[in-house]
Design an enzyme around this catalytic site. Structure first.
Site, short mmCIF file in Angstrom:
data_model
loop_
_atom_site.label_atom_id
_atom_site.label_comp_id
_atom_site.label_asym_id
_atom_site.label_seq_id
_atom_site.Cartn_x
_atom_site.Cartn_y
_atom_site.Cartn_z
N ARG A 80 27.69 -84.48 18.77
CA ARG A 80 28.42 -85.77 18.71
C ARG A 80 29.62 -85.73 17.77
NH1 ARG A 80 23.12 -87.78 18.52
NH2 ARG A 80 22.44 -88.24 20.63
N LYS B 75 44.41 -86.66 21.35
CA LYS B 75 44.03 -86.72 22.77
C LYS B 75 43.49 -85.35 23.14
CE LYS B 75 46.93 -90.18 24.98
NZ LYS B 75 47.95 -90.43 26.00
N GLU C 239 60.23 -81.65 25.58
CA GLU C 239 59.55 -82.73 24.85
C GLU C 239 60.40 -83.18 23.66
OE1 GLU C 239 56.89 -84.19 26.03
OE2 GLU C 239 55.67 -82.72 27.10
N LYS D 246 55.94 -88.96 16.47
CA LYS D 246 54.63 -89.07 17.12
C LYS D 246 53.59 -89.65 16.17
CE LYS D 246 51.26 -87.30 20.21
NZ LYS D 246 50.92 -86.36 21.27
N GLU E 190 46.49 -96.13 22.63
CA GLU E 190 47.47 -96.54 23.64
C GLU E 190 47.13 -97.90 24.24
OE1 GLU E 190 48.42 -93.04 25.93
OE2 GLU E 190 49.70 -94.25 27.22
N ARG F 71 52.31 -96.15 21.89
CA ARG F 71 52.09 -94.73 22.19
C ARG F 71 52.57 -94.39 23.60
NH1 ARG F 71 46.86 -90.94 20.55
NH2 ARG F 71 47.84 -89.07 21.34
N ASN G 123 55.34 -91.35 26.96
CA ASN G 123 55.19 -90.98 28.36
C ASN G 123 56.51 -90.98 29.13
OD1 ASN G 123 52.73 -90.21 29.44
ND2 ASN G 123 52.90 -91.82 30.99
N HIS H 111 57.19 -88.82 32.13
CA HIS H 111 55.91 -88.23 32.54
C HIS H 111 55.34 -88.84 33.81
CE1 HIS H 111 56.16 -86.28 28.70
NE2 HIS H 111 54.99 -85.71 28.83
N HIS I 53 54.63 -85.83 35.92
CA HIS I 53 53.28 -85.37 36.29
C HIS I 53 53.16 -85.21 37.79
CE1 HIS I 53 51.25 -86.92 32.35
NE2 HIS I 53 51.46 -85.62 32.30
N HIS J 91 54.89 -77.66 32.49
CA HIS J 91 54.88 -79.07 32.11
C HIS J 91 56.29 -79.53 31.65
CE1 HIS J 91 53.24 -82.82 30.61
NE2 HIS J 91 53.85 -82.61 29.46
N1 LIG Z 1 46.79 -83.59 24.03
C1 LIG Z 1 48.02 -83.97 24.22
O1 LIG Z 1 48.46 -84.98 23.66
C2 LIG Z 1 48.91 -83.15 25.10
C3 LIG Z 1 50.28 -83.42 25.15
C4 LIG Z 1 51.11 -82.59 25.91
C5 LIG Z 1 50.54 -81.53 26.63
N2 LIG Z 1 49.20 -81.30 26.57
C6 LIG Z 1 48.58 -80.16 27.29
O2 LIG Z 1 49.12 -78.96 26.73
C7 LIG Z 1 49.03 -77.93 27.71
C8 LIG Z 1 50.34 -77.15 27.72
O3 LIG Z 1 50.56 -76.61 26.45
P1 LIG Z 1 51.52 -75.33 26.22
O4 LIG Z 1 52.82 -75.56 26.87
O5 LIG Z 1 51.46 -75.03 24.79
O6 LIG Z 1 50.82 -74.21 27.12
P2 LIG Z 1 49.79 -73.05 26.80
O7 LIG Z 1 48.77 -73.44 25.83
O8 LIG Z 1 49.32 -72.55 28.14
O9 LIG Z 1 50.73 -71.94 26.14
C9 LIG Z 1 51.78 -71.39 26.90
C10 LIG Z 1 51.79 -69.87 26.85
O10 LIG Z 1 52.30 -69.44 25.60
C11 LIG Z 1 51.45 -68.48 25.03
N3 LIG Z 1 51.63 -68.57 23.57
C12 LIG Z 1 51.10 -69.46 22.72
N4 LIG Z 1 51.62 -69.28 21.50
C13 LIG Z 1 52.48 -68.25 21.57
C14 LIG Z 1 53.33 -67.61 20.65
N5 LIG Z 1 53.42 -68.03 19.37
N6 LIG Z 1 54.09 -66.56 21.08
C15 LIG Z 1 54.04 -66.15 22.36
N7 LIG Z 1 53.28 -66.75 23.29
C16 LIG Z 1 52.51 -67.78 22.90
C17 LIG Z 1 50.09 -68.85 25.53
O11 LIG Z 1 49.18 -67.77 25.43
C18 LIG Z 1 50.41 -69.24 26.97
O12 LIG Z 1 50.52 -68.09 27.77
C19 LIG Z 1 48.71 -78.61 29.03
O13 LIG Z 1 47.35 -78.36 29.34
C20 LIG Z 1 48.93 -80.08 28.75
O14 LIG Z 1 48.10 -80.92 29.52
C21 LIG Z 1 48.39 -82.09 25.82
ZN LIG Z 2 54.34 -83.92 27.90
#
Ligand SMILES: NC(=O)c1ccc[n+]([C@@H]2O[C@H](COP(=O)([O-])OP(=O)(O)OC[C@H]3O[C@@H](n4cnc5c(N)ncnc54)[C@H](O)[C@@H]3O)[C@@H](O)[C@H]2O)c1
Ligand SMILES: [Zn+2]
Length: 361
Positions: A121, A143, A185, A227, A237, A242, A246, A249, A253, A266
């Site tokens: 939990r 999130k 972003e 943020k 939200e 918040r 978006n 988005h 999306h 993304h």
């Molecule tokens: N929780 C939230 O508020 C929120 C907000 C926006 C996006 N997201 C989520 O985030 C995800 C996308 O995140 P992302 O773009 O970081 O993608 P990711 O986590 O897939 O990373 C992208 C790539 O970069 C590589 N990588 C990471 N750090 C590195 C570094 N320092 N040097 C070289 N390569 C590196 C990873 O191994 C991967 O291949 C999605 O699943 C999305 O839904 C969540």
């Molecule tokens: Zn985003």
């Protein structure tokens, strides 16, 4: 090192930003007293590049550490992966002093946060984001979640980390495509909330695309500040504050889904979504023509995609009906009113949506 405090009563935490901030991880963790055993969730690539840095930072402060590797793919954000990780944690939790470190991009952060929220939990976790997207966005705000076959992020929880530590030195190894995904972003933050950031992006493009560490640190700081302000005023939200995050988005999306999550990443999909939202803002006469032009130019200036290419409009429109923000049959868009200011608008007419998508076809 720069510091921001995200104020959320008992769930408040600090965001530390700086080059080589990782060296100070142990010191901050000791103060927080989260446990003795760090369970570091990461992938093979990140462990190979930066694993020794994080383990040294922990070991020198007396923490035990264990690395758990998951596949380097959005597929790791799955119920199956959650099950595997939780069983593994339970096997290692014999001293009952375990806490989780999300060490990677948004995929690892969302997965680790969700696991932390449900195991017993809730156990403590911290975010050590390594992509620009994760440093400016996904690591902050709690999130967490994983995907289902029916859609992305459909299972999740609001669960705040105890610390976010963004070491901007990690960004130097990102591919140009990954850097730009994060910059999409950053542009979003500039357009919805920060005219100074908008100007910085215009002025420092060459330095940013050369991974200049001091400018990247400024970007991460500016975005984290925006943020954290919005999250502290509207954690779940509920007040449309918040929701401003978006921007781009709603259709972004849908474009990401219509491209099967492979045509565009993304950030690229969000750039197209922002271009569409700018067009809607202009056509609804919320935004001046000249400001719409300036906003569009910034996205183009960073070489982000401008056209949806061969993607079918019908597929995008059908995907946008699955948006989580839809209430009944009313859509919800974030639209610009000026450079650095946005508002939430519901029930945007389908002719405006179609027109905006046509403008990027
Ligand atoms: N929780 C939230 O508020 C929120 C907000 C926006 C996006 N997201 C989520 O985030 C995800 C996308 O995140 P992302 O773009 O970081 O993608 P990711 O986590 O897939 O990373 C992208 C790539 O970069 C590589 N990588 C990471 N750090 C590195 C570094 N320092 N040097 C070289 N390569 C590196 C990873 O191994 C991967 O291949 C999605 O699943 C999305 O839904 C969540
Ligand atoms: Zn985003």
């Amino acid at each position: 090192m720069r510091k921001i405090r995200l104020n959320l009563g008992q769930r408040s935490y600090e965001i530390l930003i700086g080059r080589h901030a990782i060296d100070q991880l142990g010191k901050y963790l000791k103060k927080l007293d989260l446990g003795t055993d760090a369970y570091i969730l990461t992938n093979k690539l990140i462990k190979a590049k930066y694993g020794s840095q994080i383990s040294q930072a922990l070991l020198k402060s007396g923490f035990n550490c264990y690395f758990k590797l998951v596949a380097d793919s959005e597929k790791s954000k799955s119920i199956a992966c959650v099950g595997g990780v939780i069983n593994d944690i339970a096997r290692r939790d014999f001293k009952k002093r375990i806490f989780i470190i999300a060490f990677g991009g948004g995929v690892i952060g969302d997965l680790a946060g969700f696991v932390a929220s449900v195991y017993k939990r809730g156990i403590p976790y911290i975010q050590v984001p390594t992509t620009l997207l994760a440093q400016v966005d996904s690591s902050i705000g709690g999130k967490t979640g994983v995907d289902l076959c029916a859609g992305k992020n459909l299972v999740g929880a609001f669960y705040q980390p105890k610390l976010v530590l963004s070491d901007t030195a990690f960004l130097k190894s990102l591919s140009t495509r990954q850097l730009k995904a994060g910059l999409a972003e950053v542009i979003k933050y500039a357009l919805i909330a920060d005219k100074n950031l908008f100007n910085l992006l215009l002025k420092k493009r060459a330095d940013i695309l050369k991974y200049d560490p001091s400018v990247l640190e400024k970007l991460v700081y500016a975005c984290s500040l925006i943020k954290s302000g919005l999250v502290s005023r509207d954690e779940k939200e509920a007040l449309d504050k918040r929701t401003l995050l978006n921007f781009g988005h709603t259709l972004g999306h849908a474009i990401e889904a219509a491209g099967g999550f492979s045509k565009y990443n993304h950030g690229e999909a969000i750039s197209l979504g922002m271009l569409a939202a700018i067009e809607i803002s202009k056509n609804l006469e919320l935004l001046k023509v000249a400001d719409a032009q300036a906003a569009r130019s910034l996205i183009k200036f960073y070489g982000l995609p401008e056209k949806i290419g061969k993607l079918s409009l019908a597929k995008i429109i059908s995907a946008h009906f699955h948006d989580k923000k839809f209430k009944g049959n009313k859509n919800k868009f974030v639209l610009l009113v000026s450079l650095g200011k946005a508002k939430v608008v519901t029930n945007v007419g389908s002719e405006f949506i179609r027109g905006a998508l046509k403008s990027i076809s």
